[in-house]
Enzyme design. Structure first.
Site: not given
Ligand SMILES: Cc1ncc(COP(=O)(O)O)c(C=O)c1O
Length: 407
Positions: A179, A207, A244
């Site tokens: 990310s 992502h 996303k």
């Molecule tokens: C790699 C990754 N996993 C999990 C999440 C968590 O997802 P959420 O925003 O839906 O809580 C994110 C970003 O927020 C992320 O970038």
């Protein structure tokens, strides 16, 4: 009474690590309004622009009309609506898995999945740059937890060789697309090690879903690793977020039916929380339809990425990766990254500085991300302002002019 907290905050400020929220007043296409000014938005994970798509918005509105704004209950009590089950079936099909389970956020999905699947007597091995939700989940699980250097297959293998036999269950955890770095995990190699050491693999495709692979199914499709049932790699689980490229909110696991059934019974962040809002579920469902029906969205996104990367390369930027819509520019010191982000802001671009502890010490960066919503005019304007800001930040001679001041 709270002096110690004040002191810590003061220290964060002194180190350039103090954080605050920017108040966004409006969003339109790839533009964002902050402090009354419209800026080009280079900080969104809404990769395909689906959060604003008329069909996605209409689906959310219809769901509110039909079910109300909230679910009023946890999934196992009375919070499982037909829209949740439709979404889970749709996600399973899209991810080519037997089954899927939806959580209220991606963060909660990771907490619930890892805590349920491993515990004392088990081992989690994760990439050094894994997202905080994966790290927190691994720690909270009370399994033994080891990290391997970023994308380093040799070190992963040596950790497996020396440790795997000592534990009941071994879970390898990696992001598909990282990310904050934008690069991809070496999944064919990781999947092979998973098989060889009889481990399980959890891929966080937050992502990648909607972005990578011919149909947008994510990193497994991108690397040509066969889907469940046709794969020699039995132990692969995919998680992702609806927040996303799917433009909504929520998280999910896609995998074998038995795993989903187990999580429904054991994952605490699934059981002890109110079910995902119907509007979010309906929006994500419609987004999946659009991802399938409109590959042109993905093509537009990738065109924008190519153009942006080549413009930054021409400017001599130190790019951390060029492999995805996440294009981070290495700066190093937090203070310099914050100063450049401020310059960019003044020049009409929103691209914030990412600092420790989100990224390792000394690796502060400007993280830019592209979407299908960026038009030719947006790109031209962003490139112009970026060039101008970089130059003025380096030599500090002239004030930054906004693109519109010149045109
Ligand atoms: C790699 C990754 N996993 C999990 C999440 C968590 O997802 P959420 O925003 O839906 O809580 C994110 C970003 O927020 C992320 O970038």
């Amino acid at each position: 009474m709270f002096d110690a907290l004040q002191e810590e905050l003061k220290e964060l400020r002194a180190q350039g690590l103090y954080r605050s929220c920017r108040r966004v007043e409006a969003i339109e296409g790839a533009r964002i309004r902050i402090d009354g000014r419209w800026l080009i938005h280079l900080a969104s994970n809404n990769y395909l622009g689906l959060s604003q798509h008329p069909r996605v918005v209409a689906a959310a509105q219809e769901a509110i009309q039909r079910y109300g704004a909230g679910t009023g209950s946890a999934r196992l009590i009375s919070g499982t609506f037909s829209i949740h089950e439709e979404l889970e079936e749709r996600l399973a099909r899209f991810k080519q898995a037997q089954s899927a389970l939806v959580f209220p956020t991606g963060y909660m999905a990771n907490l619930g999945i890892i805590q349920a699947l491993v515990g004392p007597g088990d081992l989690v091995i994760g990439d050094h740059l894994n997202h905080a939700s994966l790290v927190d989940a691994s720690r909270l699980s009370r399994a033994a937890f080891r990290v391997y250097p970023h994308r380093d297959l040799d070190r992963l293998e040596s950790a497996l060789k020396h440790r795997a036999g000592r534990y009941r269950r071994v879970l390898i955890v990696t992001e598909g697309v990282f990310s904050m770095d934008g690069d991809l995990a070496p999944l064919p190699g990781i999947a092979e090690l998973t098989r060889r050491y009889n481990a399980w693999l959890l891929i966080d495709d937050a992502h990648a879903t909607g972005v990578f692979g011919a149909q947008g199914r994510g990193t497994l499709e991108h690397f040509g690793i066969p889907p469940e049932g046709q794969s020699p790699f039995e132990g692969i689980l995919q998680m992702g977020t609806l927040s996303k490229a799917l433009g909504s909110q929520g998280g999910y696991l896609a995998g074998p039916r038995v795993v989903v059934d187990y999580l429904r019974n054991k994952a605490r962040s699934f059981i002890y929380t109110t079910a995902l809002a119907p509007a979010s579920a309906a929006a994500a469902l419609e987004a999946l339809n659009l991802i399938e029906e409109e590959p042109v969205l993905r093509a537009g996104l990738w065109n924008n990425v190519r153009e942006w990367v080549s413009a930054l390369d021409e400017m001599g930027c130190d790019l951390i990766s060029r492999a995805s819509p996440i294009v981070p520019i290495r700066i190093g010191s937090s203070e310099e990254a914050v100063a450049l982000a401020q310059r960019l802001f003044e020049a009409g671009i929103y691209a914030p500085a990412i600092r420790p502890p989100t990224v390792p010490a000394g690796s502060a960066r400007i993280r830019t991300s592209l979407t299908a919503l960026h038009t030719q005019a947006d790109s031209k304007s962003a490139i112009f302002s970026f060039k101008n800001s970089l130059e003025s930040e380096k030599i500090g001679l002239f004030p930054v002019k906004a693109y519109d001041d010149f045109h």
